[in-house]
Design an enzyme around this catalytic site. Structure first.
Site, PDB file in Angstrom:
ATOM      1  N   LYS A   2      29.139 -15.274  28.390  1.00 12.54           N
ATOM      2  CA  LYS A   2      28.226 -14.404  27.760  1.00 12.54           C
ATOM      3  C   LYS A   2      27.104 -15.347  27.794  1.00 12.54           C
ATOM      4  CE  LYS A   2      32.053 -14.685  24.879  1.00 12.54           C
ATOM      5  NZ  LYS A   2      33.101 -12.863  24.976  1.00 12.54           N
ATOM      6  N   ASP A  58      13.736 -14.134  32.912  1.00  7.51           N
ATOM      7  CA  ASP A  58      12.597 -14.900  34.255  1.00  7.51           C
ATOM      8  C   ASP A  58      12.951 -15.984  34.080  1.00  7.51           C
ATOM      9  OD1 ASP A  58      10.949 -13.397  33.086  1.00  7.51           O
ATOM     10  OD2 ASP A  58      10.063 -14.678  31.604  1.00  7.51           O
ATOM     11  N   HIS A  74      34.103 -12.297  30.997  1.00  7.07           N
ATOM     12  CA  HIS A  74      34.467 -13.276  29.624  1.00  7.07           C
ATOM     13  C   HIS A  74      33.312 -14.163  28.940  1.00  7.07           C
ATOM     14  CE1 HIS A  74      35.775 -15.263  25.618  1.00  7.07           C
ATOM     15  NE2 HIS A  74      36.787 -13.693  26.080  1.00  7.07           N
ATOM     16  N   HIS A  78      34.242 -18.226  15.824  1.00  9.24           N
ATOM     17  CA  HIS A  78      34.533 -17.517  17.668  1.00  9.24           C
ATOM     18  C   HIS A  78      34.060 -18.636  18.398  1.00  9.24           C
ATOM     19  CE1 HIS A  78      33.399 -14.555  20.954  1.00  9.24           C
ATOM     20  NE2 HIS A  78      35.082 -14.404  20.839  1.00  9.24           N
TER      21      HIS A  78
END
Length: 537
Positions: free
Chosen positions: A252, A257, A250, A465
């Site tokens: 994100k 770099d 889940h 969210h």
């Protein structure tokens, strides 16, 4: 460099996921660059000096007499306490002590530095820039000047454009294009991001690595299939049911770099850019923190191998030196702050890594005045299981803060088409303790994203969210909803940024990262989109 820190959390070693070291080497060691993991933050290395043994001839002085020709009180004679015959035995005993005890002491120091009880902080010398990032759904309006932060779309596009060598993304699922899920004019931002990633991987020689949740027929991840087909990305899927018996990846997370980072609530979904309210953090030119996030990505990358198993003891290259007991001191926007990253589930936490749950508990425990929470779901339950189970770890921590320490609690919880009816029962139970004793304050509101008739047709959209918490001294930005499943069998991360003592007490504290996050919460709390929970239902 190490200097004494001002952070002194409760040293409860039973709650931190710290494992012993692992001797076997990973079969696919080539997929993990140990040098890349360091990212400029060097561990102190103990140097062993040579043990110099003196020739006994320089020590045996039994043939040297005192002025009167007798041994008298000499230490070296036959009657002295230092007899020549004892010297070889003494040397052997000293060597045994050095061989046995020094490695134990070195191991103890290493353990403290990576996950034990040290309250020191290591200093990052990068000039790190930190900005909060928001997705404000189309049609959601606020007073002028109250949404000063860059959008998720702008942040992602900037990171892709500035990438020089690599982009690493840990994600739940991929639906960046309107054709993936629902064609809508507002899908253009997601499609821009997809095209930019394709261009970076296929034409700019950027190494694009994606660790995603294992796809299924309902979520086939057509975007990543196309990226693979065009030679733009290498993709691995983490199979949580096989590895831990359930759950999903889940997280994100973007790492560019190994010096720029995005972490937050936004999925790789066009709706997360234009139709869902999201919050995250973008951190630039911060190799030391990016390297630590990179270690979490490397865990996913390793476990994405088809035949991988969770090691009983993680190899040293996955270890971290930074956790709730030993945070990193980072100059965010020129101001020192203490920071570390938590991860879940516990079995994904190598030596030194604080679990995401312990991180949340610690932020709650150290709050002195208030705790403000904005999450989509709040349920003190294990809900994604054959049988629903009570799980009150966070709920108990909030009740303890409110009753025992009189810390003000506010919860801003989402209300949308997929809200579980059972959630309000538990929210009302928590809010009901407000006013039970003098100074006990718990307030709960729902946040509802308004929709037009056309917007309401978009599936799984028009929702707040967010997944963050802010207190009077700490900001927490996570990727998990707040029910037990997300901390026991689901992959997620949480970033903690704690004001140092001087910053927390200064009038300028509202301009700090923590202060800016507090302003976002207060903006949403007082907006026309939030309403108090009905306690009488």
């Amino acid at each position: 460099m190490v200097r004494p820190g001002t952070y002194s959390p409760l040293k409860d070693k039973n709650n931190i996921a710290i494992t012993n070291r692992m001797k076997p080497v990973i079969e696919d060691a080539s997929s993990v660059d140990a040098n890349g993991l360091d990212g400029g933050c060097e561990d102190a290395v103990a140097e062993e000096g040579d043990l110099e043994l003196w020739d006994s001839r320089y020590m045996l002085r039994g043939d040297q007499h005192s002025a009167d020709g007798a041994f008298g009180n000499s230490r070296w004679g036959p009657r002295g306490w230092c007899r020549p015959s004892c010297i070889p035995i003494t040397i052997i005993l000293i060597l045994i002590v050095l061989v046995v005890l020094l490695p134990l002491l070195d191991h103890q120091n290493s353990h403290h530095g990576k996950g034990g009880s040290s309250s020191n902080s290591s200093v990052c010398e990068d000039s790190c820039r930190f900005t909060l990032v928001e997705s404000i759904p189309e049609g959601l309006t606020y007073p002028p000047g109250s949404t000063p932060h860059p959008s998720t779309y702008q942040t992602w596009m900037t990171m892709i454009e500035n990438a020089e060598n690599s982009i690493e993304i840990a994600s739940f699922y991929w639906t960046l294009r309107g054709s993936d899920i629902y064609k809508h004019p507002s899908a253009w931002q997601g499609e821009d991001v997809f095209k930019a990633l394709m261009e970076a991987g296929a034409n700019r020689s950027i190494t694009l690595r994606i660790a995603q949740n294992f796809p299924n027929p309902k979520q086939p991840n057509l975007d990543t299939e196309d990226l693979i087909r065009h030679g733009a990305a290498e993709v691995r899927s983490v199979n949580f049911p096989r590895l831990v018996g359930g759950g999903v990846l889940h997280t994100k997370l973007w790492i560019v770099d190994r010096k720029h980072v995005y972490v937050g609530s936004a999925n790789m979904d066009w709706r997360s850019l234009t139709q869902v309210k999201e919050l995250g953090a973008a951190i630039y030119n911060c190799s030391c923190l990016a390297a630590d996030f990179g270690k979490i990505f490397d865990v996913y990358w390793f476990l994405g191998l088809p035949e991988s198993e969770i090691p009983g003891e993680w190899p040293d290259i996955f270890d971290t030196a930074y956790n709730i007991f030993h945070p990193m001191s980072v100059p965010f926007n020129g101001t020192e702050a203490l920071t570390y990253v938590g991860s879940s589930p516990p079995s994904f936490c190598p030596d030194g890594r604080s679990t995401d749950l312990l991180t949340i508990q610690e932020v709650i425990r150290t709050a002195e005045k208030f705790i403000y929470i904005s999450v989509m779901d709040y349920l003190p339950l294990i809900i994604y299981a054959p049988k629903v189970q009570l799980w009150q770890v966070i709920d108990d921590a909030l009740r303890e803060a409110a009753v025992n320490r009189r810390v003000e609690i506010r919860l801003l919880i989402s209300e949308w088409n997929s809200t579980k009816p059972s959630m309000d029962y538990f929210l009302r139970s928590l809010a009901a303790i407000s006013g039970s004793y003098h100074g006990v304050t718990v307030r709960v509101k729902h946040f509802k994203v308004s929709s037009t008739a056309e917007q309401a047709k978009i599936p799984f959209a028009r929702v707040n969210h967010n997944k963050y918490m802010v207190t009077d001294n700490t900001a927490y930005i996570g990727t998990s909803n707040w029910s037990g499943d997300y901390f026991t069998k689901t992959g997620g991360v949480g970033l903690v940024v704690r004001d140092n003592a001087t910053e927390a007490s200064s009038p300028e504290s509202k301009s700090s990262i923590r202060g800016q996050l507090q302003a976002i919460f207060e903006r949403d709390w007082s907006s026309r989109y939030s309403t108090p929970i009905n306690l009488s239902d």
